[in-house]
Design a protein around this motif. Structure first.
Motif, mmCIF file in Angstrom:
data_model
loop_
_atom_site.group_PDB
_atom_site.id
_atom_site.type_symbol
_atom_site.label_atom_id
_atom_site.label_comp_id
_atom_site.label_asym_id
_atom_site.label_seq_id
_atom_site.Cartn_x
_atom_site.Cartn_y
_atom_site.Cartn_z
ATOM 1 N N LEU A 1 71.610 71.754 82.122
ATOM 2 C CA LEU A 1 72.694 71.179 81.309
ATOM 3 C C LEU A 1 72.903 69.699 81.644
ATOM 4 O O LEU A 1 73.103 68.868 80.763
ATOM 5 N N ARG A 2 72.820 69.389 82.942
ATOM 6 C CA ARG A 2 72.950 67.979 83.359
ATOM 7 C C ARG A 2 71.821 67.135 82.757
ATOM 8 O O ARG A 2 72.051 66.044 82.242
ATOM 9 N N TYR B 1 70.072 67.761 80.121
ATOM 10 C CA TYR B 1 70.283 67.686 78.673
ATOM 11 C C TYR B 1 71.300 66.592 78.337
ATOM 12 O O TYR B 1 71.091 65.790 77.422
ATOM 13 N N LEU B 2 72.368 66.545 79.122
ATOM 14 C CA LEU B 2 73.397 65.532 78.853
ATOM 15 C C LEU B 2 72.886 64.129 79.143
ATOM 16 O O LEU B 2 73.193 63.184 78.408
ATOM 17 N N LEU C 1 69.866 58.724 74.683
ATOM 18 C CA LEU C 1 69.661 58.553 73.236
ATOM 19 C C LEU C 1 70.764 57.713 72.617
ATOM 20 O O LEU C 1 70.508 56.812 71.821
ATOM 21 N N LEU C 2 72.009 58.030 73.006
ATOM 22 C CA LEU C 2 73.153 57.267 72.484
ATOM 23 C C LEU C 2 73.054 55.805 72.907
ATOM 24 O O LEU C 2 73.310 54.893 72.121
ATOM 25 N N PHE D 1 69.841 63.178 78.815
ATOM 26 C CA PHE D 1 68.972 62.892 77.663
ATOM 27 C C PHE D 1 69.808 62.393 76.472
ATOM 28 O O PHE D 1 69.466 61.391 75.834
ATOM 29 N N LEU D 2 70.920 63.082 76.216
ATOM 30 C CA LEU D 2 71.769 62.676 75.087
ATOM 31 C C LEU D 2 72.413 61.305 75.312
ATOM 32 O O LEU D 2 72.487 60.483 74.396
ATOM 33 N N TYR E 1 70.312 54.180 73.629
ATOM 34 C CA TYR E 1 69.212 53.558 72.878
ATOM 35 C C TYR E 1 69.678 53.169 71.471
ATOM 36 O O TYR E 1 69.391 52.066 70.990
ATOM 37 N N LYS E 2 70.442 54.088 70.849
ATOM 38 C CA LYS E 2 70.951 53.820 69.503
ATOM 39 C C LYS E 2 71.862 52.579 69.518
ATOM 40 O O LYS E 2 71.770 51.700 68.661
ATOM 41 N N THR F 1 70.954 76.773 85.442
ATOM 42 C CA THR F 1 71.568 76.497 84.131
ATOM 43 C C THR F 1 72.349 75.181 84.166
ATOM 44 O O THR F 1 72.240 74.356 83.254
ATOM 45 N N LEU F 2 73.143 75.005 85.220
ATOM 46 C CA LEU F 2 73.947 73.783 85.319
ATOM 47 C C LEU F 2 73.052 72.551 85.472
ATOM 48 O O LEU F 2 73.349 71.478 84.934
ATOM 49 N N VAL G 1 72.765 80.446 87.914
ATOM 50 C CA VAL G 1 73.868 79.543 87.531
ATOM 51 C C VAL G 1 73.499 78.100 87.880
ATOM 52 O O VAL G 1 73.688 77.178 87.088
#
Lengths: 69, 422
Positions: A49-50, A52-53, A59-60, A55-56, A62-63, A45-46, A42
């Motif tokens: 997930l952190r 991954y977020l 990206l946002l 990273f997103l 940078y955009k 996984t968490l 667990v």
């Protein structure tokens, strides 16, 4: 019926905001300790997930930066 | 004589099973048909116009994907009697709780705007001004929830869900070559090769199959309906029936545009309906009605998903079985979401295209978390007891979740940076 003054409206708003803040802190207290058994799987996984977020969000960001620039 | 008694016995048995199903059916059927919302119908319409029947086989593959994910929400809701937002707070604490809740509120509100866009575009084909559409739709949606019974709301929603099936008669009206449909559509292949455009469309179709609001909606609906552990089997059947119908609608939608608009530069379902209205008025009208209904169905589910989540997290009364004075905040959330989303659509020069693109990107930030939490919760014996995932369910569920996460992430990235695919 006496007219409602600006002070009364402001007072009502402030008390509503205070109530809302209290509600949020109640929620934070109620759920402060996660109930799920934090096994290694667990936790991993968490953690992923952190990452991954993050990273997103990068990206946002940078955009947004390329749009503003 | 014996054959007749056997027939009568079977008839009575089927009648009884159907009666029980009709009592327990609802959340799965509604969420699955609402999955074909305005954005979904647009995706299928454009897919058909671009690739003909070539991607029907891929849509078929999405049936188990949708079923496996949504079936987990049935078990989780029936066992814990809690919505997904509350379950995340309780199990994973405040960081993940607030993240999921706020992200859901934002993405739902933005998606609601896209549903209103779909509805106004559809009804503008019948010369109904957007303002009138939004006012009437908002009033109907308010009346639907104000009668104070979940059961009544659900049955009205099922009627609107049934209207989603208009794409089936529309496909028969255009007389496609069924042998072509079978030979081109049901044989797995990549029409025109595995190009970047095709990849984008595959991702878009997956993106419309599973949306974050669906997970939150179905779990809360199962709880509000009062489903118990013993009803799980019926909930699973309901979800499977719903998944089958949603895939069927998608396929027939592709058949319509794949037959009459194959090769055309179509960008939306409204545009397809407009073109068809000049060549095949009945089909064009059915497509427009279907688009309106898709937006409406999406809107009623999405706004409810948000209201349930607000109620669960803030501890407010949150049930369609309660009157407005008993659950004022629950209904206030519902109305505020509706009115504000409607107003945004009516603002002259509002960046509606940007909002539509933004929805896809924001949804990508929430979907992986919601899916991962679902899997973790379903594996927790303390929470699920004997209803936890089996090894096979975990293998299938994990593969699907990982696949969805990878493809939806690519979809979000290509939406943000379209040049990547060139």
């Amino acid at each position: 019926m006496a007219p409602i003054g600006t002070g009364q409206i402001l007072g009502h708003l402030i008390s509503s905001l205070h109530g809302f803040r209290k509600k949020i802190s109640d929620i934070n207290q109620r759920y402060a300790i996660p109930k799920i058994r934090m096994s290694k799987w667990v936790r991993l996984t968490l953690f992923v997930l952190r990452l991954y977020l993050i990273f997103l969000v990068l990206l946002l960001g940078y955009k947004f930066w390329t749009l503003v620039r | 004589m014996e054959i007749w008694s056997l027939f009568f016995y079977e008839f009575q048995r089927v009648k009884k099973v159907l009666k029980i199903y009709l009592l327990l059916a609802g959340p799965g059927l509604i969420v699955m048909l609402a999955d074909n919302d305005a954005g979904g119908i647009t995706t299928y319409t454009v897919t058909g116009a671009k690739f003909g029947y070539g991607l029907i086989w891929f849509i078929l593959l999405l049936l188990p994907v949708a079923y496996v994910v949504q079936e987990m929400t049935v078990r989780l809701g029936a066992v814990t009697k809690r919505g997904h937002a509350e379950a995340i707070f309780d199990a994973f604490g405040t960081f993940w709780g607030w993240f999921s809740f706020l992200d859901l509120a934002l993405v739902n509100w933005l998606t609601l705007i896209t549903e209103f866009i779909g509805m106004t575009m559809a009804l503008s084909l019948f010369h109904i001004p957007p303002a009138i559409t939004i006012i009437i739709v908002s009033i109907v949606m308010m009346i639907m929830v104000l009668q104070g019974r979940y059961w009544t709301w659900e049955k009205i929603a099922i009627v609107f869900a049934a209207l989603n099936l208009v794409y089936i008669p529309a496909a028969f009206l255009i007389h496609p070559s069924w042998s072509d449909v079978v030979s081109t559509g049901f044989v797995p292949h990549f029409p025109g090769g595995f190009t970047s455009t095709l990849f984008f469309f595959l991702m878009a179709n997956i993106g419309t199959t599973i949306a974050p609001w669906m997970i939150f909606f179905q779990q809360s609906a199962v709880v509000d309906k009062g489903m118990k552990e013993k009803d799980i089997g019926w909930g699973q059947a309901d979800t499977f029936f719903g998944s089958t119908l949603t895939v069927l609608v998608a396929i027939f939608c592709i058949i319509v545009t794949g037959t009459v608009l194959f090769g055309s530069q179509i960008e939306s379902a409204a545009q397809a309906a407009q073109i068809l209205m000049t060549t095949s008025p009945y089909v064009g009208t059915l497509i427009a009605i279907g688009l309106f209904d898709a937006g409406f169905l999406g809107a009623i589910c999405i706004s409810l998903a948000s209201s349930w989540a607000f109620g669960e997290v803030f501890g407010w009364a949150h049930s369609l079985n309660l009157k407005i004075r008993e659950a004022p905040w629950f209904y206030a959330c519902y109305f505020i979401a509706l009115v504000t989303a409607g107003v945004v659509v009516l603002i002259p020069g509002a960046p509606l295209v940007l909002i539509t693109l933004f929805v896809q990107v924001i949804a990508v930030t929430l979907l992986p978390a919601a899916l991962v939490f679902l899997l973790l919760l379903l594996n927790n014996e303390d929470i699920m007891g004997s209803y936890k995932n089996t090894a096979l369910q975990n293998i299938v569920g994990s593969a699907i979740v990982v696949g969805i996460i990878i493809l939806s992430t690519f979809y979000g990235i290509t939406t943000l940076f379209p040049d990547i695919l060139v």
